[in-house]
Every structure is written in C-alpha cells, then in structure tokens.
Design a protein around this motif. Structure first.
Motif, short mmCIF file in Angstrom:
data_model
loop_
_atom_site.label_atom_id
_atom_site.label_comp_id
_atom_site.label_asym_id
_atom_site.label_seq_id
_atom_site.Cartn_x
_atom_site.Cartn_y
_atom_site.Cartn_z
N PRO A 140 -21.42 72.80 145.80
CA PRO A 140 -20.90 71.53 146.35
C PRO A 140 -20.87 70.43 145.30
O PRO A 140 -21.90 70.00 144.78
CB PRO A 140 -21.90 71.20 147.46
N ILE A 141 -19.67 69.96 144.96
CA ILE A 141 -19.56 68.95 143.90
C ILE A 141 -20.17 67.62 144.31
O ILE A 141 -20.56 66.82 143.45
CB ILE A 141 -18.10 68.74 143.46
N PHE A 145 -24.81 65.67 139.60
CA PHE A 145 -25.53 64.60 138.90
C PHE A 145 -24.74 64.14 137.69
O PHE A 145 -23.98 64.89 137.07
CB PHE A 145 -26.90 65.10 138.41
N GLY A 146 -24.95 62.88 137.32
CA GLY A 146 -24.52 62.36 136.04
C GLY A 146 -25.75 61.95 135.25
O GLY A 146 -26.90 62.11 135.72
N LEU A 147 -25.53 61.44 134.05
CA LEU A 147 -26.65 61.00 133.22
C LEU A 147 -26.55 59.50 132.95
O LEU A 147 -25.47 58.99 132.61
CB LEU A 147 -26.65 61.75 131.89
N ASN A 148 -27.67 58.82 133.09
CA ASN A 148 -27.74 57.42 132.67
C ASN A 148 -27.82 57.33 131.15
O ASN A 148 -28.00 58.34 130.45
CB ASN A 148 -28.98 56.75 133.28
N ASP A 149 -27.70 56.14 130.62
CA ASP A 149 -27.77 55.95 129.17
C ASP A 149 -29.11 56.40 128.59
O ASP A 149 -29.18 56.81 127.43
CB ASP A 149 -27.54 54.48 128.82
N ASP A 150 -30.17 56.35 129.40
CA ASP A 150 -31.48 56.76 128.92
C ASP A 150 -31.75 58.25 129.12
O ASP A 150 -32.86 58.73 128.85
CB ASP A 150 -32.58 55.94 129.59
N GLY A 151 -30.73 58.99 129.60
CA GLY A 151 -30.89 60.42 129.78
C GLY A 151 -31.39 60.84 131.14
O GLY A 151 -31.53 62.04 131.42
N ALA A 152 -31.70 59.88 132.02
CA ALA A 152 -32.18 60.20 133.35
C ALA A 152 -31.02 60.64 134.24
O ALA A 152 -29.89 60.18 134.11
CB ALA A 152 -32.88 58.99 133.96
N LEU A 153 -31.33 61.55 135.16
CA LEU A 153 -30.32 62.02 136.12
C LEU A 153 -30.05 60.97 137.18
O LEU A 153 -30.95 60.23 137.59
CB LEU A 153 -30.79 63.30 136.79
N ARG A 154 -28.80 60.92 137.64
CA ARG A 154 -28.45 60.08 138.77
C ARG A 154 -27.41 60.82 139.61
O ARG A 154 -26.50 61.46 139.07
CB ARG A 154 -27.87 58.75 138.31
N PRO A 155 -27.55 60.81 140.91
CA PRO A 155 -26.55 61.46 141.76
C PRO A 155 -25.22 60.71 141.69
O PRO A 155 -25.18 59.48 141.76
CB PRO A 155 -27.16 61.39 143.16
N LEU A 156 -24.14 61.44 141.52
CA LEU A 156 -22.83 60.82 141.46
C LEU A 156 -22.38 60.33 142.83
O LEU A 156 -21.63 59.36 142.93
CB LEU A 156 -21.81 61.81 140.91
N TRP A 157 -22.84 61.01 143.87
CA TRP A 157 -22.52 60.59 145.24
C TRP A 157 -23.83 60.46 146.02
O TRP A 157 -24.18 61.33 146.82
CB TRP A 157 -21.60 61.61 145.91
N ALA A 161 -26.67 62.66 149.33
CA ALA A 161 -27.90 63.31 148.88
C ALA A 161 -28.58 64.09 150.01
O ALA A 161 -29.17 65.15 149.79
CB ALA A 161 -28.87 62.29 148.29
N GLY A 162 -28.50 63.58 151.23
CA GLY A 162 -29.15 64.26 152.34
C GLY A 162 -28.19 64.98 153.28
O GLY A 162 -28.62 65.48 154.32
N THR A 163 -26.92 65.07 152.90
CA THR A 163 -25.93 65.73 153.76
C THR A 163 -26.04 67.24 153.65
O THR A 163 -26.16 67.78 152.54
CB THR A 163 -24.50 65.30 153.36
N ARG A 164 -26.01 67.94 154.78
CA ARG A 164 -26.03 69.39 154.75
C ARG A 164 -24.78 69.91 154.05
O ARG A 164 -23.70 69.31 154.15
CB ARG A 164 -26.08 69.96 156.16
N SER A 165 -24.93 71.05 153.33
CA SER A 165 -23.80 71.60 152.57
C SER A 165 -22.59 71.82 153.47
O SER A 165 -21.45 71.53 153.08
CB SER A 165 -24.20 72.92 151.92
N GLN A 166 -22.82 72.33 154.68
CA GLN A 166 -21.70 72.64 155.58
C GLN A 166 -21.00 71.38 156.10
O GLN A 166 -19.90 71.47 156.65
CB GLN A 166 -22.14 73.53 156.73
N ASP A 167 -21.64 70.23 155.92
CA ASP A 167 -21.04 68.98 156.39
C ASP A 167 -20.37 68.18 155.27
O ASP A 167 -19.80 67.11 155.53
CB ASP A 167 -22.11 68.10 157.06
N LEU A 168 -20.44 68.67 154.05
CA LEU A 168 -19.82 67.97 152.93
C LEU A 168 -18.31 68.14 152.95
O LEU A 168 -17.79 69.15 153.45
CB LEU A 168 -20.37 68.51 151.60
N PRO A 169 -17.56 67.17 152.43
CA PRO A 169 -16.10 67.32 152.37
C PRO A 169 -15.71 68.52 151.51
O PRO A 169 -16.38 68.85 150.53
CB PRO A 169 -15.64 66.01 151.70
N GLU A 170 -14.63 69.18 151.89
CA GLU A 170 -14.14 70.31 151.10
C GLU A 170 -13.58 69.79 149.77
O GLU A 170 -12.91 68.75 149.73
CB GLU A 170 -13.05 71.07 151.85
N ALA A 171 -13.85 70.51 148.70
CA ALA A 171 -13.33 70.15 147.39
C ALA A 171 -12.70 71.39 146.75
O ALA A 171 -13.30 72.47 146.75
CB ALA A 171 -14.43 69.60 146.50
#
Length: 232
Positions: A140-141, A145-157, A161-171
């Motif tokens: 599921p896209i 995650f993306g990366l901040n300037d300091d190398g820390a992970l951040r969710p792109l969406w 974060a808490g949405t079930r896989s089956q409820d995510l939009p199709e991509a």
C-alpha cells in the motif's frame, strides 16, 4: 481502426548499456515487443524508431520496419516519449500514411502479450481517447515514508497511518509495456496521458520495469518462472 505500432528503441542507455539489443533469455530484448506486435495482427505496420545502426539491423531481422532514423535532437534521456511517437507519425504522414490509433510499445517488455494489446484497442474502439497497461503496487503506497532533512522517517500520508489496508484507496502504476492513443488526441494534447485514458490491468507477476541491472536480473528470474508455469 487503422493502427500502427511504434517501438522507441534508441541506442544509448546509461544504466544498462545497449539494453534494447542485449540478450535476454537467449534473444535480443527487442524481439519480445516486435514479435508480439507482429503476431497480434492488429497493426498495419510495426515500426521501430531508433538512432542506432545495430538496433535498426536487429529490428529488421526480427521483421519490424525502420523506415526513418530518429534525429539526435530527440534521442537523449530527456526527450518525452510523446515527441518520439509524434515524430514517427509525422514521418509516416509524409509518406502518405495516416492512422487512427498508435500503440507505443516499450522495447524492454519481455512479458508483453497480444491479448493485452487487443484489450487496449477495444477500449479505444469503445470511445476511450487512450489506454495504458497498468498494475497494482505490491505494498500500500499510502503507508509510504519519506525522509526529513535530518534523516528521520515521516509518513507521506499521515492521515492513513491507522487505516486498514483493505480500506486504503486503490493505487495503480504504469506497467511499462504499452500505450494506446488515438492519433488525433495525441496530436492535440502532445501527451500519452490525456484526460480520460483507460486502464488495461495486468497481474503483478507479468510486470517488471527494466531500468537498473537489478531489474534485469529479476526479470530473468520472472521469465524462467513464467516459462515453467505459464500462469495467466
């Protein structure tokens, strides 16, 4: 619809040298697209657009036509694919040939199948301006995650974060095999991605983009598996 297949296959390739004519499973990579296009019976002509003598010779040996050479100005890494296809159509038009539809076939498409080309043409016959081979992502896209300037992970969406896989939009993503386009639409928009284009869905096990050496190796493994099991 009068249709022509255009296979862009320039000689240069930075990441996989000479990849369009490199041997894949015992044959030039270009062979797979050319032979499926010819066998499909959909096209008045199967044309390879290239700037390279070796590619042109291989294409002709495979049964494709190379009626013109692609000029250097549209043979580099930055040239949009649509410009290459439009150049081919312009050359054919100068020779007195006009077409209703053009199918842009990738030269590196060893898993291409005629039935998928037929499905794309049918979408155009039903009124679609264009059609493209697509497949689903294998993860599921919207959990990416993306990366901040300091190398820390951040969710792109973060909203998913808490949405079930089956409820995510199709991509879906481009399968890297072919585009069908009405010629009048391509000339008007100068794009292989016009509004209203329709999908030809392919299973993930028949899709592999080939840009890096790792992609090539993975495609060879996939080819061996497909040849042995012949899944649909």
């Amino acid at each position: 619809m009068r249709s022509v297949a255009v296979i862009p296959a320039r000689g240069g390739s930075r990441r996989i040298p000479r990849k369009n004519v490199r041997t894949f499973a015992g044959r030039p990579m270009l062979a797979y697209a050319v032979e499926v296009a010819l066998a499909s019976g959909l096209f008045e002509r199967v044309v390879v657009s290239t700037d390279d003598d070796e590619v042109a010779d291989v294409a002709r040996d495979l049964g494709a036509e190379v009626p013109f050479r692609r000029p250097p100005a549209i043979s580099d890494d930055h040239t949009p694919m649509a410009e290459v296809v439009l150049h081919a159509l312009d050359e054919l038009d100068r020779a007195g040939e006009e077409y209703d539809a053009v199918c842009t076939l990738f030269a590196t498409a060893p898993f291409l199948r005629a039935a998928d080309l037929v499905a794309g043409l049918r979408l155009l016959e039903d009124g679609a301006p264009a059609a493209v081979a697509v497949t689903g992502f294998d993860f599921p896209i919207f959990r990416a995650f993306g990366l901040n300037d300091d190398g820390a992970l951040r969710p792109l969406w973060p909203e998913h974060a808490g949405t079930r896989s089956q409820d995510l939009p199709e991509a879906l993503h481009d399968a890297g095999q072919f585009y069908w386009t009405r010629v009048e639409v391509l000339r008007a928009t100068r794009s292989l991605w016009p509004d209203g284009m329709r999908p030809v869905r392919l299973p993930r096990h028949r899709v592999q983009d080939i840009d890096e050496p790792e992609d090539w190796e993975r495609a060879e493994w996939m080819h061996r598996a497909l040849e042995g099991e012949a899944p649909s």
